[in-house]
Enzyme design. Structure first.
Site, PDB file in Angstrom:
ATOM      1  N   ARG A  94      40.861   4.687  15.343  1.00 50.45           N
ATOM      2  CA  ARG A  94      40.704   5.891  14.784  1.00 50.45           C
ATOM      3  C   ARG A  94      40.890   7.577  14.674  1.00 50.45           C
ATOM      4  O   ARG A  94      41.778   8.310  13.353  1.00 50.45           O
ATOM      5  CB  ARG A  94      39.226   5.733  14.070  1.00 50.45           C
ATOM      6  CG  ARG A  94      38.754   5.809  12.321  1.00 50.45           C
ATOM      7  CD  ARG A  94      37.484   5.819  11.939  1.00 50.45           C
ATOM      8  NE  ARG A  94      37.171   5.533  10.811  1.00 50.45           N
ATOM      9  CZ  ARG A  94      35.993   4.638  10.449  1.00 50.45           C
ATOM     10  NH1 ARG A  94      36.359   3.142  11.077  1.00 50.45           N
ATOM     11  NH2 ARG A  94      35.503   4.435   8.789  1.00 50.45           N
ATOM     12  N   ARG A 113      25.883   0.749   0.611  1.00 48.20           N
ATOM     13  CA  ARG A 113      25.843   1.844   1.727  1.00 48.20           C
ATOM     14  C   ARG A 113      25.595   2.990   1.404  1.00 48.20           C
ATOM     15  O   ARG A 113      25.802   4.279   0.865  1.00 48.20           O
ATOM     16  CB  ARG A 113      27.140   1.622   2.566  1.00 48.20           C
ATOM     17  CG  ARG A 113      27.126   0.517   3.686  1.00 48.20           C
ATOM     18  CD  ARG A 113      28.230   0.254   4.182  1.00 48.20           C
ATOM     19  NE  ARG A 113      29.572   1.222   4.432  1.00 48.20           N
ATOM     20  CZ  ARG A 113      30.633   1.360   5.268  1.00 48.20           C
ATOM     21  NH1 ARG A 113      30.872  -0.020   5.382  1.00 48.20           N
ATOM     22  NH2 ARG A 113      31.303   2.201   5.730  1.00 48.20           N
ATOM     23  N   LYS A 117      39.998  -3.364   4.362  1.00 43.76           N
ATOM     24  CA  LYS A 117      39.867  -4.198   5.377  1.00 43.76           C
ATOM     25  C   LYS A 117      38.706  -4.423   5.513  1.00 43.76           C
ATOM     26  O   LYS A 117      39.301  -5.376   6.342  1.00 43.76           O
ATOM     27  CB  LYS A 117      39.805  -2.209   6.765  1.00 43.76           C
ATOM     28  CG  LYS A 117      40.574  -1.032   6.798  1.00 43.76           C
ATOM     29  CD  LYS A 117      40.238   0.107   7.629  1.00 43.76           C
ATOM     30  CE  LYS A 117      38.921   0.469   7.026  1.00 43.76           C
ATOM     31  NZ  LYS A 117      38.910   1.118   6.181  1.00 43.76           N
ATOM     32  N   ARG A 177      34.540  11.367   4.034  1.00 46.68           N
ATOM     33  CA  ARG A 177      34.915  10.374   4.327  1.00 46.68           C
ATOM     34  C   ARG A 177      36.736  10.702   4.674  1.00 46.68           C
ATOM     35  O   ARG A 177      37.698  10.158   5.367  1.00 46.68           O
ATOM     36  CB  ARG A 177      34.872   9.130   4.598  1.00 46.68           C
ATOM     37  CG  ARG A 177      32.993   9.026   4.971  1.00 46.68           C
ATOM     38  CD  ARG A 177      32.334   7.963   4.202  1.00 46.68           C
ATOM     39  NE  ARG A 177      32.607   6.547   4.385  1.00 46.68           N
ATOM     40  CZ  ARG A 177      32.912   5.351   3.649  1.00 46.68           C
ATOM     41  NH1 ARG A 177      31.802   5.793   2.840  1.00 46.68           N
ATOM     42  NH2 ARG A 177      33.252   3.926   4.375  1.00 46.68           N
ATOM     43  N   ARG A 180      30.734  -1.242  -4.771  1.00 47.39           N
ATOM     44  CA  ARG A 180      30.777  -2.157  -3.399  1.00 47.39           C
ATOM     45  C   ARG A 180      29.097  -2.179  -2.885  1.00 47.39           C
ATOM     46  O   ARG A 180      28.411  -1.336  -3.107  1.00 47.39           O
ATOM     47  CB  ARG A 180      30.759  -1.250  -2.327  1.00 47.39           C
ATOM     48  CG  ARG A 180      30.781  -1.589  -0.574  1.00 47.39           C
ATOM     49  CD  ARG A 180      31.627  -1.403   0.416  1.00 47.39           C
ATOM     50  NE  ARG A 180      32.033  -0.541   0.603  1.00 47.39           N
ATOM     51  CZ  ARG A 180      31.983   0.357   1.553  1.00 47.39           C
ATOM     52  NH1 ARG A 180      33.149  -0.218   2.531  1.00 47.39           N
ATOM     53  NH2 ARG A 180      32.265   1.679   2.149  1.00 47.39           N
TER      54      ARG A 180
END
Ligand code: AP5
Length: 210
Positions: free
Chosen positions: A88, A156, A13, A167, A123
């Site tokens: 969300r 992160r 996203k 998550r 990431r």
């Protein structure tokens, strides 16, 4: 044009929101980035959000709705915006409707949990502006440095494998139902997320009729 990008954590996203901002000239509003900035600045909202984010749980709806309401009223949102990571939950989506925020398109980036778990290990995000990179699929031009602002890239905290799994559970339990919510409103478009970044971007633009 007001657009919502839906999708599981790591679906792409943020990456797509950045490209769409360049191509469409409208700002991306990432609640995740705004909350991380609040944590960085040590604000009251940041302190509250951190407790949830570190565990990979959702921040309460009232906190999210407060920051979104304030952000979409800024002058740079006059010609449209891209919502990345919000809504969300069904109550968040309903609240956006109740606020009179018109949504033109909702694009869900579709991708399996196993691809996501593999992706998250590579990431890196800019500690300054929040831009997202991947060590293989989307590396920065200069090692460990953000192309956009020169900030240092970081891993992160919520990308630890066990937090990613939590998550994903939260996504399936709380967020996936938004697809039916927007399908009933005739706004939902599905786009395959497991393809090269530029191809996914073209597919999103096509889905929006641009
Ligand atoms: P948030 O920051 O929104 O995280 P998220 O939704 O979990 O999504 P991510 O940022 O992890 O992934 P992404 O889909 O943007 O993927 P990306 O483009 O980076 O939220 C974090 C936390 O904040 C939540 O857990 C919650 O606590 C709180 N929060 C935020 N909003 C909230 C809300 N509305 N309500 C309640 N709580 C909220 O891509 C991932 C990686 O893959 C990158 O390395 C990227 O380079 C790479 N990649 C992207 N596309 C491709 C591709 N096509 N091929 C290969 N690699 C790719």
């Amino acid at each position: 044009m007001n657009l919502i990008l839906l999708g599981a954590p790591g679906a792409g996203k943020g990456t797509q929101a950045e490209l769409l901002t360049e191509k469409l000239g409208i700002p991306a509003i990432s609640t995740g980035n705004m909350l991380r900035e609040a944590i960085h600045n040590g604000t009251e909202i940041g302190l509250e959000a951190k407790r949830y984010m570190d565990q990979g749980s959702l921040v309460p709806d009232d906190v999210i709705l407060g920051i979104v309401r304030e952000r979409v009223s800024q002058p740079d949102c006059r010609n449209g915006f891209i919502l990345d990571g919000v809504p969300r939950t069904i109550p968040q989506a309903q609240a956006l409707e109740d606020m009179g925020i018109r949504i033109d398109h909702v694009v869900s980036i579709e991708i399996s949990d196993s691809v996501i778990e593999a992706r998250m290990t590579g990431r890196r995000v800019c500690g300054h502006c929040g831009a997202s990179y991947h060590i293989v699929a989307n590396p920065p031009k200069k090692d460990n440095t953000c192309d956009l602002c020169g900030g240092t890239l970081e891993i992160r905290k919520d990308d630890a494998p066990e937090t990613v799994r939590h998550r994903l559970e939260v996504y399936h339990r709380e967020t996936e139902a938004l697809k039916s919510f927007y399908e009933k409103l005739g706004k939902l478009r599905l786009v395959e997320g497991n393809q090269p970044i530029e191809d996914a971007n073209r597919a999103i633009l096509r889905a929006m009729g641009v």
